[in-house]
Design a protein around this motif. Structure first.
Motif, short mmCIF file in Angstrom:
data_model
loop_
_atom_site.label_atom_id
_atom_site.label_comp_id
_atom_site.label_asym_id
_atom_site.label_seq_id
_atom_site.Cartn_x
_atom_site.Cartn_y
_atom_site.Cartn_z
N LEU A 412 0.82 -1.19 0.00
CA LEU A 412 0.00 0.00 0.00
C LEU A 412 0.87 1.25 0.00
O LEU A 412 0.62 2.21 -0.74
CB LEU A 412 -0.91 -0.02 1.23
N HIS A 413 1.90 1.22 0.80
CA HIS A 413 2.82 2.36 0.87
C HIS A 413 3.52 2.60 -0.49
O HIS A 413 3.62 3.74 -0.96
CB HIS A 413 3.86 2.11 1.98
N GLU A 414 3.98 1.52 -1.13
CA GLU A 414 4.67 1.65 -2.41
C GLU A 414 3.74 2.17 -3.50
O GLU A 414 4.12 3.01 -4.33
CB GLU A 414 5.25 0.30 -2.83
N VAL A 415 2.49 1.67 -3.51
CA VAL A 415 1.55 2.13 -4.55
C VAL A 415 1.26 3.61 -4.38
O VAL A 415 1.25 4.38 -5.35
CB VAL A 415 0.25 1.30 -4.49
N ILE A 416 0.97 4.03 -3.14
CA ILE A 416 0.65 5.44 -2.91
C ILE A 416 1.84 6.32 -3.26
O ILE A 416 1.70 7.39 -3.87
CB ILE A 416 0.22 5.65 -1.44
N ARG A 417 3.05 5.86 -2.88
CA ARG A 417 4.24 6.65 -3.20
C ARG A 417 4.45 6.76 -4.71
O ARG A 417 4.75 7.83 -5.27
CB ARG A 417 5.47 6.04 -2.54
N SER A 418 4.26 5.65 -5.42
CA SER A 418 4.43 5.67 -6.88
C SER A 418 3.35 6.51 -7.54
O SER A 418 3.61 7.24 -8.52
CB SER A 418 4.39 4.23 -7.44
#
Length: 584
Positions: A412-418
């Motif tokens: 979830l963190h990686e998707v939001i950051r990307s």
């Protein structure tokens, strides 16, 4: 004081006068030069032909002399013959040497094409027996003799000879002058002592040797004869005796060139003599009158024809200029629909076509300038709309919700950051021209989101030339092709993409290659068709944006094979990126 109004002279008259001046000057000059050069060329050509003929005669004479020289060379260089003629032999040995070697060698040397050649060998050795033939009974047999030296030692011609080892002489000796013959004289050498041991004398009839000098190759008025190096007359053909007054000094043995004759002289290689030809100058110049008349006639005919041609051409050009002037006046008055009539296939036709094209282009540019600006603005709005693709955003938010429910905090963190990085890059400052590096980052952010959503079933490889990262690129032209590959080309569990960026000459190239489903040629044609409906809108959008920015020669190219994959190539010029602040 009022200035006089200049006289108006139509262009047709000016052209006619200039043509006449341009025609008369070269025709008169060329005609005069042609007459002089034709006469000179005729004389030079005739002289060249005569020189070739004399040279051929001298060559033929040399060919016959070579036979005589070659035969005496064989006797002169025969050391065995020299030992036999200088040694002492008696009895059977003397007879055997004479019959089996000496006489056959002499007979072989006398075996020449001319049966009248006489070979005489004189030896100082009294031990050698003489051999000679009966002159009246000889017939057509080869004439060769072997004599003792005491037969000629007291002759004046022999005492005047200065023969030594390696020397030779051509000379008329004995009865040669009376018999119209000439002799080739060489010493006979004792190779043990290198002393003179005798004389080799080969006598040939001059009528045979110089037979070509009487063939009449140079014309009826020419005179051809042979002289020695001392200018003494050696031979003259019988056909020249019809004009004995042309050789007034020949009776004394020497000749002198008459003033009215041209002389051509060609040395003979194998004899101290030359072939001399006298040709009367009148025979060289007899065609000059005819050449002059023909030249004057041709010049007059040429002047008349050129005058008529000048008249026609001046009228043609005048009419063409009048048409051009009329069209320019209409153009000046703002009538851009006026066109110049185009006929023929010459420069005026090209001027007319260029004028018509120019008028059409100006009219079209006036009509299209606003349309182009409107299309560019509309394209920019369409790009912004595609950047904010709701479908992509809804899908991403759905994935985020699902990850939150499943407790996949890291993903979830990686998707939001990307996602944040993707929109930050695409919406940053609203610039339409960005660095290549930023364009690659947009595509990379999009792919990061898709890889997380699809559990790493997407494999991406980058082949980026470092020197292109600081070049400029139209914004948001790479990501649509990455998105198309994932939406339309993916048919297996996994898909592989290769993204390339490299310079090619003065151009910059982006490539997106996949191993997906591929496309048919018909589909590619429909996608790139400007009026295509329903499909390929995003691809045409990118193609038009590139062409609006850089020109019609740039844009998108598609290479695809069904079942093997697709290669998208984007081409635009290499230019170093400058931000808006830098430009200001």
């Amino acid at each position: 004081m009022k200035r006089a109004k200049p006289v108006y002279l139509p262009l047709g008259y000016k052209l006619l006068i200039s043509y006449l001046l341009l025609v008369l000057t070269p025709v008169i000059g060329i005609g005069s030069y042609a007459y002089v050069s034709s006469v000179r060329s005729t004389e030079e050509h005739t002289r060249s032909n005569l020189e070739v003929a004399v040279r051929q005669i001298a060559s033929n004479v040399d060919y016959r002399l070579k036979d005589v020289v070659r035969s005496t060379d064989e006797l002169y260089a025969d050391q065995t013959l020299s030992r036999y003629l200088t040694g002492y032999h008696s009895g059977w040995e003397k007879y055997s040497i004479m019959s089996q070697y000496i006489l056959p060698r002499l007979e072989n040397a006398a075996n020449l094409p001319d049966p009248e050649v006489k070979l005489s060998v004189y030896v100082s050795n009294p031990n050698v027996g003489e051999f000679y033939y009966n002159e009246s009974a000889a017939g057509d047999v080869r004439k060769y003799s072997l004599f003792h030296m005491d037969r000629i030692e007291n002759e004046d011609w022999y005492r005047r000879l200065k023969l030594h080892y390696g020397s030779y002489e051509w000379r008329q000796v004995g009865n040669d002058r009376a018999n119209a013959s000439i002799s080739y004289l060489r010493p006979l050498i004792n190779y043990d002592t290198l002393q003179l041991n005798g004389l080799i004398k080969m006598t040939a009839n001059m009528k045979y040797i110089f037979s070509d000098a009487g063939s009449g190759q140079l014309g009826e008025d020419s005179i051809l004869f042979i002289v020695g190096n001392d200018n003494r007359l050696l031979f003259i053909s019988s056909r020249n005796k019809v004009k004995p007054d042309l050789l007034p000094s020949a009776a004394s043995g020497y000749i002198q060139q008459p003033d009215s004759y041209m002389q051509i002289k060609q040395p003979v290689t194998n004899m101290p003599a030359s072939v001399v030809a006298w040709i009367p100058y009148s025979s060289l110049q007899k065609n000059s009158q005819q050449v002059r008349n023909v030249t004057i006639g041709i010049c007059l005919i040429t002047l008349i024809l050129l005058f008529l041609i000048s008249l026609v051409m001046s009228q043609y050009f005048a009419r063409s200029f009048q048409k051009l002037i009329a069209s320019l006046k209409s153009f000046k008055e703002g009538d851009f629909h006026k066109r110049m009539p185009v006929q023929g296939n010459d420069e005026f036709a090209e001027i007319g076509s260029a004028f018509n094209d120019m008028a059409s282009t100006i009219q079209r540019l006036i009509d299209e300038v606003y349309v182009v600006n409107l299309e560019k603005k509309e394209t920019e709005l369409q790009v912004l709309h595609s950047q904010m693709n709701p479908h992509f955003l809804y899908n991403t938010f759905s994935s985020i919700s699902r990850m939150a429910k499943l407790g996949e905090i890291d993903k979830l963190h990686e998707v939001i950051r990307s996602l944040a990085r993707f929109y930050r890059l695409t919406l940053h400052r609203g610039e339409m021209i960005i660095p290549v590096e930023q364009e690659l980052q947009i595509a990379e952010s999009y792919l990061d989101i898709q890889r997380i959503k699809n559990v790493d079933r997407i494999h991406v490889a980058y082949d980026i030339a470092p020197e292109v990262l600081e070049n400029e690129s139209v914004k948001f032209i790479l990501q649509p092709f990455v998105e198309n590959a994932l939406e339309h080309a993916w048919y297996d569990d996994e898909i592989s993409l290769i993204i390339r960026a490299y310079p090619e000459g003065a151009d910059m190239v982006f490539e997106v290659e996949d191993n997906g489903l591929g496309m048919k040629e018909e589909l590619i044609g429909q996608i790139l068709e400007p009026t295509g409906q329903g499909i390929g809108y995003g691809i045409r959008n990118v193609d038009q944006r590139i062409q609006l920015q850089y020109g019609r020669q740039y844009g998108v190219a598609i290479h695809s094979s069904l079942g093997e994959g697709t290669l998208i190539r984007l081409r635009f010029p290499c230019r170093r990126y400058q931000s808006v602040q830098e430009e200001l």
